[in-house]
Design a protein around this motif. Structure first.
Motif, PDB file in Angstrom:
ATOM      1  N   ARG A 101       0.856  -1.181   0.000  1.00 12.82           N
ATOM      2  CA  ARG A 101       0.000   0.000   0.000  1.00 12.82           C
ATOM      3  C   ARG A 101       0.892   1.231   0.000  1.00 12.82           C
ATOM      4  NH1 ARG A 101      -1.539  -4.039   2.824  1.00 12.82           N
ATOM      5  NH2 ARG A 101      -0.033  -3.434   4.416  1.00 12.82           N
ATOM      6  N   CYS A 103       1.273   5.705  -1.146  1.00  9.07           N
ATOM      7  CA  CYS A 103       0.776   6.987  -1.636  1.00  9.07           C
ATOM      8  C   CYS A 103       1.852   7.573  -2.543  1.00  9.07           C
ATOM      9  CB  CYS A 103       0.512   7.955  -0.486  1.00  9.07           C
ATOM     10  SG  CYS A 103      -0.822   7.471   0.620  1.00  9.07           S
ATOM     11  N   TYR A 138      -2.728   5.154  -3.707  1.00  7.83           N
ATOM     12  CA  TYR A 138      -3.506   6.353  -3.405  1.00  7.83           C
ATOM     13  C   TYR A 138      -2.768   7.560  -3.979  1.00  7.83           C
ATOM     14  CZ  TYR A 138      -5.765   3.350   0.108  1.00  7.83           C
ATOM     15  OH  TYR A 138      -6.433   2.334   0.740  1.00  7.83           O
ATOM     16  N   MET A 151      -6.091  11.910  -0.296  1.00 11.11           N
ATOM     17  CA  MET A 151      -5.429  10.875  -1.088  1.00 11.11           C
ATOM     18  C   MET A 151      -6.457   9.784  -1.364  1.00 11.11           C
ATOM     19  SD  MET A 151      -2.225  11.949  -1.345  1.00 11.11           S
ATOM     20  CE  MET A 151      -1.170  10.562  -1.714  1.00 11.11           C
ATOM     21  N   LEU A 152      -6.768   9.585  -2.656  1.00 10.79           N
ATOM     22  CA  LEU A 152      -7.816   8.643  -3.038  1.00 10.79           C
ATOM     23  C   LEU A 152      -7.241   7.446  -3.784  1.00 10.79           C
ATOM     24  CD1 LEU A 152     -10.563  11.140  -4.307  1.00 10.79           C
ATOM     25  CD2 LEU A 152     -10.230  10.230  -1.995  1.00 10.79           C
ATOM     26  N   HIS A 153      -7.893   6.310  -3.611  1.00 15.44           N
ATOM     27  CA  HIS A 153      -7.446   5.069  -4.245  1.00 15.44           C
ATOM     28  C   HIS A 153      -7.822   5.052  -5.721  1.00 15.44           C
ATOM     29  CE1 HIS A 153      -8.331   0.711  -5.295  1.00 15.44           C
ATOM     30  NE2 HIS A 153      -7.023   0.755  -5.135  1.00 15.44           N
ATOM     31  N   ARG A 180     -14.683   7.040  -4.017  1.00 15.25           N
ATOM     32  CA  ARG A 180     -13.369   6.408  -3.894  1.00 15.25           C
ATOM     33  C   ARG A 180     -12.925   6.347  -2.429  1.00 15.25           C
ATOM     34  NH1 ARG A 180     -11.213   5.494  -8.692  1.00 15.25           N
ATOM     35  NH2 ARG A 180     -11.914   6.762 -10.461  1.00 15.25           N
ATOM     36  N   ASP A 182     -10.759   6.903   0.637  1.00 17.42           N
ATOM     37  CA  ASP A 182      -9.776   7.877   1.117  1.00 17.42           C
ATOM     38  C   ASP A 182      -8.757   7.136   1.975  1.00 17.42           C
ATOM     39  OD1 ASP A 182      -8.475   9.906   2.814  1.00 17.42           O
ATOM     40  OD2 ASP A 182      -9.985  11.276   2.026  1.00 17.42           O
ATOM     41  N   VAL A 183      -7.490   7.503   1.830  1.00 17.51           N
ATOM     42  CA  VAL A 183      -6.444   6.811   2.585  1.00 17.51           C
ATOM     43  C   VAL A 183      -6.663   6.929   4.089  1.00 17.51           C
ATOM     44  CG1 VAL A 183      -4.841   8.767   2.730  1.00 17.51           C
ATOM     45  CG2 VAL A 183      -3.944   6.429   2.691  1.00 17.51           C
TER      46      VAL A 183
END
Length: 212
Positions: A101, A103, A138, A151-153, A180, A182-183
């Protein structure tokens, strides 16, 4: 998110710096002259008064101006070569391959940021063949006129749309109309952050572009 590795990319003093890992040096470190190098006097008290803050902000503006001019004058072929070298180094790093995972920023050519298109494409189009799980990515989206971000996936490059500044960012909903992720609402911690910056010094201290 505590303990996540941070890979910071810059296009000025040193075009890439890794915190907690050996540095990647793709060009000599650009050194400012003593007249423009930011030197902040330490206060004898625990607080910094407004005059000291104003002085710090002024010095940072001078440094930013100097670095932007240096970037603008940079040979385009050298920039492409360095961008490619930085991305290849990151993609081959064991800590990048093992992360699940992360960003990452979407590079903007007009800002002379280090290109991240190869990194994003590798994550989204070529899942790691050694594992069933694909990396979860993200990316930032500006939420308001004050430049607050979330921060979106995203799962595909097609999830990105150009905003008013012609910078790619994720649409707030996916193709099915679902909001979406959100982190900040993610169930699992982030393993890696890939961040932009105007410059970093040898200690890893970051100088941004002044957007807050």
């Amino acid at each position: 998110m505590i303990g996540a590795r941070v890979f910071c990319i810059t296009t000025a003093l040193q075009r890439s710096s890794i915190f907690f890992f050996p540095k990647i040096s793709t060009r000599p470190v650009y050194r400012l002259s003593p007249a423009t190098r930011p030197v902040v006097a330490m206060s004898t008290t625990t607080s910094i008064n407004q005059d000291e803050l104003d002085s710090i902000f002024k010095q940072k503006r001078v440094v930013r101006s100097t670095l932007r001019k240096s970037l603008k004058a940079m040979d385009p072929s050298l920039r492409i070569q360095q961008d490619d070298a930085i991305q290849n180094t990151l993609l081959e790093a064991p800590w990048f391959k093992s992360c699940r995972r992360l960003c990452a920023y979407i590079s903007c050519k007009s800002l002379n940021e280090v290109d991240t298109s190869k990194i994003l494409s590798q994550i989204l189009q070529h899942p790691d063949p050694n594992t069933v799980a694909q990396k979860k990515l993200y990316v930032p989206r500006v939420e308001d006129k004050n430049s607050n971000m979330c921060m979106l996936h995203i799962s595909h490059m097609d999830d990105l749309i150009a905003n008013s500044m012609n910078i790619l960012e994720p649409a707030p909903v996916d193709a099915q109309g679902n909001k979406r992720e959100d982190v900040m609402q993610a169930d699992e911690p982030i393993d890696l952050f890939i961040l932009p910056g105007l410059a970093f010094d040898r200690c890893g201290r970051r100088l941004g572009r002044g957007g807050g």
